[in-house]
Design an enzyme around this catalytic site. Structure first.
Site, PDB file in Angstrom:
ATOM      1  N   ASP A  90       0.903  -1.058  -0.709  1.00 21.39           N
ATOM      2  CA  ASP A  90       0.378  -0.095  -0.267  1.00 21.39           C
ATOM      3  C   ASP A  90       0.977   1.143  -0.190  1.00 21.39           C
ATOM      4  OD1 ASP A  90      -2.572  -1.253   0.053  1.00 21.39           O
ATOM      5  OD2 ASP A  90      -2.001  -1.341   2.007  1.00 21.39           O
ATOM      6  N   TYR A 106       7.049 -10.071   6.377  1.00 18.19           N
ATOM      7  CA  TYR A 106       6.769  -8.436   6.871  1.00 18.19           C
ATOM      8  C   TYR A 106       7.633  -8.490   8.018  1.00 18.19           C
ATOM      9  CZ  TYR A 106       3.325  -7.779   3.172  1.00 18.19           C
ATOM     10  OH  TYR A 106       2.363  -7.987   1.665  1.00 18.19           O
TER      11      TYR A 106
END
Length: 256
Positions: free
Chosen positions: A52, A110
């Site tokens: 994003d 992540y």
């Protein structure tokens, strides 16, 4: 010929990975423009996982197909020189025609970094999130273990998520402190839209003492996004990269 690239980027100035046409710069559009310039013909890439706006990538993996003959080092250096300074191609390797950056991956990793002190960051404001309330990283770590395994993560996906279902396998979740910085590291087979940031947002409430350790397990079982914690800011999140079986002969950092 199919090639795989390892791409590093600072997502601060981009609206995200995906090229959606109008609406601002994307990492994908910048990379495709640079690759096309090297090839002198239009090229398109497929990535391992979209990020994003404001989210960074340490080793995003993409693949592209071309009939243009270039040495892998020429693809790497030629593309990087044509990219903005916030994007770099770290490596380029030829791969088999059936390799797929997204579908060949077996895991994705992540890391979320959070500055935990009274004063906001200045030098690292684009790569660190910030929480002024004192957080207990041990409580956060213990709470997060309830999410391990294959589960329905509906409570931790965004309302805009377009995935057909919310079942994902979370393989590991570690919360650790390094001085004033708390790191949340996760690995899973795949992730939903905003899933990592929503998990972190809920763990922060546990770490602050606002919610009990057992609350994370209750959220998972309840599958209701509206009662979970807020979405953590994007700047603290880095897509470390995917992991592939060793038969694809990719660099060690993306190989299981």
């Amino acid at each position: 010929m199919r090639y795989a690239l390892g791409v590093e980027y600072d997502g601060s100035d981009f609206r995200g990975w995906q090229n959606l046409g109008e609406g601002g710069p994307s990492v994908q559009a910048s990379l495709e423009q640079a690759l096309s310039s090297v090839a002198d013909t239009p090229l398109q890439v497929v990535c391992a996982g979209r990020t994003d706006a404001g989210v960074h990538g340490q080793c995003q993996v993409v693949h592209f197909d071309t009939d243009v003959v270039r040495d892998p080092r020429a693809w790497m250096l030629g593309t990087t020189t044509r990219l903005p300074r916030s994007i770099a191609v770290r490596w380029c390797v030829p791969v088999a025609d059936d390799f797929h950056a997204r579908f060949s991956a077996r895991a994705r990793r992540y890391r979320y970094r959070l500055l935990n002190r009274e004063v906001r960051p200045a030098l690292e404001r684009q790569t660190l999130s910030w929480e002024r309330r004192a957080l207990d990283e041990t409580r956060m770590h213990i709470a997060g273990q309830a999410l391990l395994g294959e589960n329905d993560f509906n409570a931790f996906r965004s309302v805009q998520c377009q995935a057909l279902h919310a079942r994902r396998e979370l393989q590991s979740l570690q919360v650790s402190r390094h001085g004033e910085v708390i790191e949340v590291s996760v690995q899973g087979n795949a992730f939903l839209h905003h899933m990592v940031r929503n998990i972190v947002g809920s763990l922060i409430l546990v770490g602050s003492g606002e919610k009990p350790v057992e609350w994370i397990a209750e959220l998972l079982a309840g599958r209701d996004r509206t009662v979970a914690g807020p979405t953590a800011p994007p700047q603290g999140l880095v897509f470390l990269g995917p992991l592939y079986p060793d038969n694809w002969h990719l660099p060690a950092e993306v190989t299981l």
